[in-house]
Design a protein around this motif. Structure first.
Motif, PDB file in Angstrom:
ATOM      1  N   GLN A 103       0.819  -1.208   0.000  1.00 22.29           N
ATOM      2  CA  GLN A 103       0.000   0.000   0.000  1.00 22.29           C
ATOM      3  C   GLN A 103       0.855   1.260   0.000  1.00 22.29           C
ATOM      4  OE1 GLN A 103      -2.944   0.087   3.092  1.00 22.29           O
ATOM      5  NE2 GLN A 103      -3.837   2.004   2.389  1.00 22.29           N
ATOM      6  N   TYR A 104       2.016   1.207   0.618  1.00 22.82           N
ATOM      7  CA  TYR A 104       2.907   2.363   0.712  1.00 22.82           C
ATOM      8  C   TYR A 104       4.285   2.010   0.143  1.00 22.82           C
ATOM      9  CZ  TYR A 104      -0.694   3.849   4.010  1.00 22.82           C
ATOM     10  OH  TYR A 104      -1.891   4.183   4.603  1.00 22.82           O
ATOM     11  N   PRO A 105       4.363   1.699  -1.154  1.00 22.71           N
ATOM     12  CA  PRO A 105       5.617   1.184  -1.718  1.00 22.71           C
ATOM     13  C   PRO A 105       6.799   2.154  -1.654  1.00 22.71           C
ATOM     14  CG  PRO A 105       4.056   1.702  -3.462  1.00 22.71           C
ATOM     15  CD  PRO A 105       3.323   1.839  -2.162  1.00 22.71           C
ATOM     16  N   ASP A 106       6.530   3.430  -1.746  1.00 25.90           N
ATOM     17  CA  ASP A 106       7.617   4.413  -1.752  1.00 25.90           C
ATOM     18  C   ASP A 106       7.621   5.288  -0.508  1.00 25.90           C
ATOM     19  OD1 ASP A 106       8.420   3.546  -4.302  1.00 25.90           O
ATOM     20  OD2 ASP A 106       6.873   4.793  -5.248  1.00 25.90           O
ATOM     21  N   GLU A 107       7.013   4.776   0.567  1.00 27.32           N
ATOM     22  CA  GLU A 107       6.898   5.575   1.790  1.00 27.32           C
ATOM     23  C   GLU A 107       7.387   4.757   2.986  1.00 27.32           C
ATOM     24  OE1 GLU A 107       3.193   8.122   1.775  1.00 27.32           O
ATOM     25  OE2 GLU A 107       2.652   6.587   0.289  1.00 27.32           O
ATOM     26  N   GLY A 108       8.696   4.565   3.032  1.00 27.33           N
ATOM     27  CA  GLY A 108       9.315   3.748   4.075  1.00 27.33           C
ATOM     28  C   GLY A 108       8.989   4.208   5.478  1.00 27.33           C
ATOM     29  N   ASP A 109       8.862   5.529   5.682  1.00 30.44           N
ATOM     30  CA  ASP A 109       8.545   6.038   7.023  1.00 30.44           C
ATOM     31  C   ASP A 109       7.155   5.588   7.464  1.00 30.44           C
ATOM     32  OD1 ASP A 109      11.001   7.269   7.137  1.00 30.44           O
ATOM     33  OD2 ASP A 109      10.231   9.273   6.658  1.00 30.44           O
ATOM     34  N   LYS A 110       6.190   5.632   6.538  1.00 34.43           N
ATOM     35  CA  LYS A 110       4.832   5.188   6.868  1.00 34.43           C
ATOM     36  C   LYS A 110       4.807   3.690   7.150  1.00 34.43           C
ATOM     37  CE  LYS A 110       1.900   8.608   4.692  1.00 34.43           C
ATOM     38  NZ  LYS A 110       0.836   8.876   3.718  1.00 34.43           N
ATOM     39  N   VAL A 111       5.528   2.940   6.336  1.00 34.56           N
ATOM     40  CA  VAL A 111       5.594   1.487   6.537  1.00 34.56           C
ATOM     41  C   VAL A 111       6.186   1.176   7.906  1.00 34.56           C
ATOM     42  CG1 VAL A 111       6.683  -0.647   5.757  1.00 34.56           C
ATOM     43  CG2 VAL A 111       5.685   0.921   4.077  1.00 34.56           C
ATOM     44  N   ALA A 112       7.280   1.840   8.249  1.00 36.86           N
ATOM     45  CA  ALA A 112       7.925   1.600   9.540  1.00 36.86           C
ATOM     46  C   ALA A 112       7.013   2.005  10.694  1.00 36.86           C
ATOM     47  CB  ALA A 112       9.247   2.361   9.618  1.00 36.86           C
ATOM     48  N   ASP A 113       6.344   3.149  10.560  1.00 33.66           N
ATOM     49  CA  ASP A 113       5.455   3.611  11.625  1.00 33.66           C
ATOM     50  C   ASP A 113       4.279   2.661  11.814  1.00 33.66           C
ATOM     51  OD1 ASP A 113       4.449   5.463  13.605  1.00 33.66           O
ATOM     52  OD2 ASP A 113       2.981   6.121  12.095  1.00 33.66           O
ATOM     53  N   LEU A 114       3.629   2.298  10.723  1.00 26.93           N
ATOM     54  CA  LEU A 114       2.461   1.421  10.815  1.00 26.93           C
ATOM     55  C   LEU A 114       2.846   0.023  11.284  1.00 26.93           C
ATOM     56  CD1 LEU A 114      -0.541   1.312  10.523  1.00 26.93           C
ATOM     57  CD2 LEU A 114      -0.270   0.987   8.066  1.00 26.93           C
ATOM     58  N   THR A 115       3.969  -0.473  10.818  1.00 23.51           N
ATOM     59  CA  THR A 115       4.443  -1.785  11.256  1.00 23.51           C
ATOM     60  C   THR A 115       4.772  -1.759  12.740  1.00 23.51           C
ATOM     61  OG1 THR A 115       5.274  -2.288   9.048  1.00 23.51           O
ATOM     62  CG2 THR A 115       6.160  -3.588  10.852  1.00 23.51           C
ATOM     63  N   GLY A 116       5.379  -0.681  13.211  1.00 22.53           N
ATOM     64  CA  GLY A 116       5.659  -0.535  14.640  1.00 22.53           C
ATOM     65  C   GLY A 116       4.385  -0.515  15.471  1.00 22.53           C
ATOM     66  N   ARG A 117       3.387   0.186  14.973  1.00 23.82           N
ATOM     67  CA  ARG A 117       2.097   0.218  15.677  1.00 23.82           C
ATOM     68  C   ARG A 117       1.467  -1.176  15.718  1.00 23.82           C
ATOM     69  NH1 ARG A 117      -0.982   5.829  14.299  1.00 23.82           N
ATOM     70  NH2 ARG A 117       0.854   7.176  14.384  1.00 23.82           N
ATOM     71  N   LEU A 118       1.580  -1.877  14.626  1.00 20.09           N
ATOM     72  CA  LEU A 118       1.037  -3.232  14.549  1.00 20.09           C
ATOM     73  C   LEU A 118       1.743  -4.157  15.537  1.00 20.09           C
ATOM     74  CD1 LEU A 118      -0.804  -5.313  13.198  1.00 20.09           C
ATOM     75  CD2 LEU A 118       0.922  -5.550  11.404  1.00 20.09           C
ATOM     76  N   GLN A 119       3.059  -4.058  15.616  1.00 19.10           N
ATOM     77  CA  GLN A 119       3.818  -4.885  16.562  1.00 19.10           C
ATOM     78  C   GLN A 119       3.445  -4.552  18.006  1.00 19.10           C
ATOM     79  OE1 GLN A 119       7.695  -3.889  15.032  1.00 19.10           O
ATOM     80  NE2 GLN A 119       7.829  -5.778  13.841  1.00 19.10           N
ATOM     81  N   ALA A 120       3.250  -3.262  18.305  1.00 15.59           N
ATOM     82  CA  ALA A 120       2.834  -2.865  19.652  1.00 15.59           C
ATOM     83  C   ALA A 120       1.439  -3.404  19.965  1.00 15.59           C
ATOM     84  CB  ALA A 120       2.860  -1.336  19.782  1.00 15.59           C
ATOM     85  N   ALA A 121       0.551  -3.350  18.984  1.00 20.37           N
ATOM     86  CA  ALA A 121      -0.808  -3.875  19.176  1.00 20.37           C
ATOM     87  C   ALA A 121      -0.775  -5.380  19.421  1.00 20.37           C
ATOM     88  CB  ALA A 121      -1.678  -3.544  17.961  1.00 20.37           C
ATOM     89  N   GLU A 122       0.080  -6.105  18.693  1.00 19.56           N
ATOM     90  CA  GLU A 122       0.186  -7.548  18.891  1.00 19.56           C
ATOM     91  C   GLU A 122       0.675  -7.878  20.296  1.00 19.56           C
ATOM     92  OE1 GLU A 122      -0.634 -10.508  16.748  1.00 19.56           O
ATOM     93  OE2 GLU A 122      -1.833  -8.743  16.372  1.00 19.56           O
ATOM     94  N   LYS A 123       1.612  -7.092  20.784  1.00 28.30           N
ATOM     95  CA  LYS A 123       2.127  -7.324  22.134  1.00 28.30           C
ATOM     96  C   LYS A 123       1.017  -7.114  23.171  1.00 28.30           C
ATOM     97  CE  LYS A 123       5.852  -6.037  25.237  1.00 28.30           C
ATOM     98  NZ  LYS A 123       7.060  -5.228  25.444  1.00 28.30           N
ATOM     99  N   LEU A 124       0.252  -6.052  23.011  1.00 26.21           N
ATOM    100  CA  LEU A 124      -0.868  -5.795  23.926  1.00 26.21           C
ATOM    101  C   LEU A 124      -1.927  -6.884  23.798  1.00 26.21           C
ATOM    102  CD1 LEU A 124      -1.233  -1.942  23.506  1.00 26.21           C
ATOM    103  CD2 LEU A 124      -0.449  -3.165  25.552  1.00 26.21           C
ATOM    104  N   TRP A 125      -2.230  -7.286  22.559  1.00 23.21           N
ATOM    105  CA  TRP A 125      -3.231  -8.326  22.346  1.00 23.21           C
ATOM    106  C   TRP A 125      -2.803  -9.631  23.005  1.00 23.21           C
ATOM    107  CZ3 TRP A 125      -2.626 -13.041  19.920  1.00 23.21           C
ATOM    108  CH2 TRP A 125      -3.792 -13.800  19.853  1.00 23.21           C
ATOM    109  N   THR A 126      -1.527  -9.978  22.893  1.00 20.73           N
ATOM    110  CA  THR A 126      -1.033 -11.211  23.507  1.00 20.73           C
ATOM    111  C   THR A 126      -1.261 -11.182  25.021  1.00 20.73           C
ATOM    112  OG1 THR A 126       0.613 -11.525  21.769  1.00 20.73           O
ATOM    113  CG2 THR A 126       0.999 -12.674  23.840  1.00 20.73           C
ATOM    114  N   GLY A 127      -1.012 -10.047  25.647  1.00 22.84           N
ATOM    115  CA  GLY A 127      -1.267  -9.914  27.084  1.00 22.84           C
ATOM    116  C   GLY A 127      -2.744 -10.078  27.416  1.00 22.84           C
TER     117      GLY A 127
END
Length: 133
Positions: free
Chosen positions: A64-88
């Protein structure tokens, strides 16, 4: 014994998603030992599917964001944080759901595995729905 009957029912239900063509430990569950094996199989399968759903979502984000590495990194980081909270939250919910079983027993392990499998299946469906148009 009432909880084991519930576990057998859940094991048979969870085993149905494994695929009709291949044989699984959830086929023809009749004993406590078979129920425990099915619950473990269901958990392992659900966790594999959850990992795949997560990886597919990350790929959809990249697509979805092929040329927007900052957006990819930000959204992926948010997703990883959400997964950690969900696991808890999943673990806390499963602690409530398995409260009646004595920790360390086979009945507890079967109940825990069934709970984790159910929650993981639900989370996989959610992750698969994100970014779909």
């Amino acid at each position: 014994m009432k909880s084991m009957a519930w576990l057998v029912l859940m094991a048979v239900t969870l085993g149905a998603h494994a695929g009709e063509e291949e044989s699984t430990p959830c086929d023809n569950v009749e004993t406590d030992q078979q129920s425990q094996a099915c619950a473990l199989f269901s958990r392992q399968t659900a966790e594999r599917e959850l990992g795949a759903a997560f990886d597919e979502l990350v790929q959809r984000i990249r697509d979805q964001y092929p040329d927007e590495g900052d957006k990819v990194a930000d959204l992926t980081g948010r997703l990883q944080a959400a997964e950690k909270l969900w696991t808890g939250l999943r673990d806390a919910d499963c602690k409530v759901e398995t409260y009646a079983e004595k920790a360390g027993t086979k009945a507890f392990e079967a109940a825990w595995n069934t709970c984790v499998a159910q929650r993981s299946d639900d989370r996989s469906e959610y992750l698969q729905s994100i970014g779909q148009q």
